[in-house]
Design a protein around this motif. Structure first.
Motif, short mmCIF file in Angstrom:
data_model
loop_
_atom_site.label_atom_id
_atom_site.label_comp_id
_atom_site.label_asym_id
_atom_site.label_seq_id
_atom_site.Cartn_x
_atom_site.Cartn_y
_atom_site.Cartn_z
N TRP A 101 -30.92 -39.83 1.61
CA TRP A 101 -29.87 -39.12 2.36
C TRP A 101 -28.46 -39.52 1.94
N LYS A 102 -28.34 -40.51 1.07
CA LYS A 102 -27.03 -41.11 0.81
C LYS A 102 -26.01 -40.16 0.19
N ASN A 103 -26.46 -39.13 -0.52
CA ASN A 103 -25.53 -38.27 -1.24
C ASN A 103 -25.44 -36.85 -0.68
N ASP A 104 -25.85 -36.66 0.57
CA ASP A 104 -25.71 -35.34 1.19
C ASP A 104 -25.33 -35.50 2.66
N GLU A 105 -25.29 -34.41 3.38
CA GLU A 105 -24.82 -34.42 4.77
C GLU A 105 -25.69 -35.27 5.68
N ARG A 106 -26.92 -35.52 5.27
CA ARG A 106 -27.81 -36.33 6.10
C ARG A 106 -27.38 -37.79 6.15
N SER A 107 -26.45 -38.17 5.29
CA SER A 107 -25.94 -39.55 5.31
C SER A 107 -25.24 -39.88 6.63
N LYS A 108 -24.89 -38.86 7.40
CA LYS A 108 -24.21 -39.07 8.68
C LYS A 108 -25.18 -39.37 9.82
N ILE A 109 -26.47 -39.21 9.55
CA ILE A 109 -27.47 -39.47 10.59
C ILE A 109 -27.59 -40.97 10.84
N THR A 110 -27.42 -41.38 12.07
CA THR A 110 -27.54 -42.81 12.41
C THR A 110 -28.95 -43.09 12.95
N THR A 111 -29.28 -44.36 13.01
CA THR A 111 -30.55 -44.76 13.63
C THR A 111 -30.56 -44.35 15.09
N ASN A 112 -29.40 -44.42 15.74
CA ASN A 112 -29.27 -43.95 17.12
C ASN A 112 -29.66 -42.47 17.24
N ASP A 113 -29.22 -41.64 16.30
CA ASP A 113 -29.58 -40.22 16.33
C ASP A 113 -31.09 -40.04 16.25
N LEU A 114 -31.73 -40.85 15.43
CA LEU A 114 -33.18 -40.76 15.30
C LEU A 114 -33.87 -41.20 16.58
N LEU A 115 -33.42 -42.28 17.17
CA LEU A 115 -34.00 -42.75 18.42
C LEU A 115 -33.86 -41.71 19.53
N GLN A 116 -32.78 -40.96 19.49
CA GLN A 116 -32.54 -39.95 20.52
C GLN A 116 -33.07 -38.56 20.15
N MET A 117 -33.80 -38.46 19.04
CA MET A 117 -34.33 -37.16 18.57
C MET A 117 -33.20 -36.16 18.37
N ASN A 118 -32.06 -36.63 17.91
CA ASN A 118 -30.86 -35.80 17.85
C ASN A 118 -30.25 -35.79 16.45
N SER A 119 -31.13 -35.80 15.44
CA SER A 119 -30.67 -35.91 14.06
C SER A 119 -30.19 -34.60 13.47
N GLY A 120 -30.68 -33.48 14.00
CA GLY A 120 -30.36 -32.17 13.41
C GLY A 120 -31.29 -31.79 12.28
N LEU A 121 -32.30 -32.61 12.01
CA LEU A 121 -33.25 -32.33 10.94
C LEU A 121 -34.27 -31.28 11.36
N GLU A 122 -34.71 -30.52 10.40
CA GLU A 122 -35.76 -29.51 10.64
C GLU A 122 -37.07 -30.21 10.98
N TRP A 123 -37.80 -29.68 11.96
CA TRP A 123 -39.14 -30.19 12.30
C TRP A 123 -39.80 -29.22 13.28
N GLU A 124 -41.09 -28.94 13.06
CA GLU A 124 -41.84 -28.10 14.00
C GLU A 124 -42.95 -28.92 14.62
N GLU A 125 -42.99 -28.94 15.93
CA GLU A 125 -43.99 -29.71 16.68
C GLU A 125 -44.73 -28.75 17.60
N ASN A 126 -45.88 -28.26 17.15
CA ASN A 126 -46.66 -27.29 17.92
C ASN A 126 -48.13 -27.53 17.62
N TYR A 127 -48.83 -28.18 18.56
CA TYR A 127 -50.20 -28.61 18.30
C TYR A 127 -51.23 -27.49 18.41
N SER A 128 -50.79 -26.27 18.67
CA SER A 128 -51.72 -25.15 18.72
C SER A 128 -51.84 -24.46 17.36
N LYS A 129 -51.16 -24.99 16.34
CA LYS A 129 -51.16 -24.34 15.03
C LYS A 129 -50.93 -25.38 13.93
N ILE A 130 -51.03 -24.91 12.68
CA ILE A 130 -50.65 -25.75 11.55
C ILE A 130 -49.13 -25.85 11.52
#
Length: 447
Positions: free
Chosen positions: A221-250
């Motif tokens: 992440w060091k050379n793009d916009e993701r470099s602004k994501i802090t460990t705090n953002d990750l702990l709070q599920m507030n990173s802005g990263l793409e992710w799909e969490e739906n256990y009824s499907k792939i």
């Protein structure tokens, strides 16, 4: 007749295309889920394959699966009508791991060093039985009714509660188990494991070994916009990263849990779809990334393995607990924590007492406030690896209640203003199981 055959042929082709595109890819997940579930339930909690198939494997299409346990080699092999065979192996200290054909089962591996609490103290600070205590401000009749109503009656399978325990002022005031379960039964917490993973960052912070406000230590992440994501953002599920969490499907979450070798990496490769600290999105991939970040805090893999137990789980007497690992040896911090109901309650008590365990401060008091403070853009529903009632999800429950929560209705609920911890383990969640009714019913028994 020819016209009929043409129509039949077209329909057959369409059916085969549908099976290939929609159904066949699911077989990997079905057989993977079942192999892992049976291996864990059988080798961690001694359950029979029949018990697991009728209970734990309570998902759509799971009856297509055939499971074969090999007790000699501590493994489970699964297939779906002969297709998509998957295998899970059990290793003492690491739990069950779903493996692929490239995994070397003969390769040596490290296991966590464990220690058992042996201080001749009663629960919760020791493993002796507590002395009976009767509180004059508790209506025990109301309490017992509230607990009884959480369980199925007459062979029904609607509420699917396996256990409930209520701890008031450090004393067990109610405890009940479904048939086949007892105080020694180890039960999978699913995403309650996220709260354990997050707690380890609080411990590291108290030890001045990490600063969660700094950018997350991810080289990619060091050379793009993701470099602004802090460990705090990750702990709070507030990173802005793409992710799909739906256990009824792939989806991202199911592919991670049932296909990936290293579960800490999938979230790393996702792009930003929002702004850090301004786009809340629940992600099991984020928590496993945090497990990977924890690994980077130690010089050796052995130190990483030991830390979870020495500094938290065994420290507070959660001696039954085990967090399982992936093929790469990382703890699956998002999902695979097991413990008895009493030991899950100890975890809740640690937070009820703001990190103090029988006189020893495991993490700073401020960490409890941090995890129970609403995350920006979560609508008052989420803190830092803990869920909150600040937004009023449970309308008849105090808003200062916060809780660890897992798939199929696992819950460790912490009530700071009531000196209370409630644990419920089961196989159904809202709306099939009404947590508002259970929690508020128990609270009404306190005068």
């Amino acid at each position: 007749m020819k016209k009929f055959l043409k129509i039949f042929a077209v329909l057959l082709v369409l059916v085969l295309v549908y099976i290939r595109i929609e159904i066949y890819p699911q077989l990997d997940l079905l057989s993977g889920f079942s192999a892992k579930s049976v291996a864990s339930g059988h080798f961690i909690d001694n359950r029979s394959v029949e018990t697991i198939q009728q209970g734990d494997n309570d998902i759509d299409k799971i009856d297509w699966v055939t499971n074969q346990i090999n007790d000699d080699e501590h493994s489970v092999t699964t297939n779906v009508y002969g297709f998509k065979e998957r295998k899970a192996i059990y290793r003492e200290g690491l739990g069950a791991t779903l493996i692929n054909d490239d995994f070397d089962v003969s390769k040596p591996y490290n296991v966590p060093k464990r220690s058992k609490l042996n201080n001749n103290l009663p629960f919760p600070y020791g493993n002796l039985e507590q002395k009976d205590t009767v509180f004059s401000n508790i209506d025990y009749k109301k309490l017992n009714v509230a607990i009884e109503n959480a369980f199925d009656k007459n062979g029904e399978k609607k509420k699917r509660t396996r256990s409930v325990i209520v701890i008031y002022k450090d004393k067990i005031i109610a405890e009940k188990y479904a048939d086949g379960f007892n105080k020694n039964s180890k039960i999978l917490g699913w995403s309650m494991t996220k709260s354990i993973t997050g707690t380890l960052f609080g411990i590291l912070q108290k030890q001045d070994k990490i600063d969660i406000t700094q950018p997350a230590p991810i080289d990619e992440w060091k050379n793009d916009e993701r470099s602004k994501i802090t460990t705090n953002d990750l702990l709070q599920m507030n990173s802005g990263l793409e992710w799909e969490e739906n256990y009824s499907k792939i989806c991202d979450a199911t592919k991670m849990l049932f296909i990936e070798e290293d579960m800490t990496k999938l979230q790393i490769n996702k792009p930003l779809v929002g702004k850090p600290n301004n786009t809340w999105n629940y992600s099991s991939g984020t928590t496993n990334l945090l497990s990977g970040i924890l690994r980077k805090q130690f010089k050796t893999h052995q130190e990483y393995l030991d830390f979870w137990y020495t500094n938290l789980l065994d420290k507070i007497g959660m001696n039954s607990a085990i967090v399982e690992t992936d093929m790469a040896g990382n703890f699956v911090g998002s999902s695979y924590g097991w413990a008895t109901t009493r030991d899950w309650a100890k975890f809740g008590l640690l937070y009820l007492h703001k990190g103090n365990w029988n006189g020893e401060q495991i993490f700073d008091e401020s960490w409890t406030k941090y995890v129970s403070t609403p995350t920006n853009t979560s609508n008052g529903n989420y803190g830092a690896q803990f869920w909150l009632n600040t937004g009023g999800r449970f309308p008849n429950v105090p808003k200062d209640m916060f809780y660890a929560s897992g798939f199929q209705g696992q819950m460790v609920a912490i009530f700071p203003s009531n000196d209370l911890v409630i644990v419920r383990m089961g196989l159904k969640e809202d709306p099939e199981f009404d947590f508002n009714v259970l929690l508020s019913g128990i609270l009404k028994s306190l005068k």
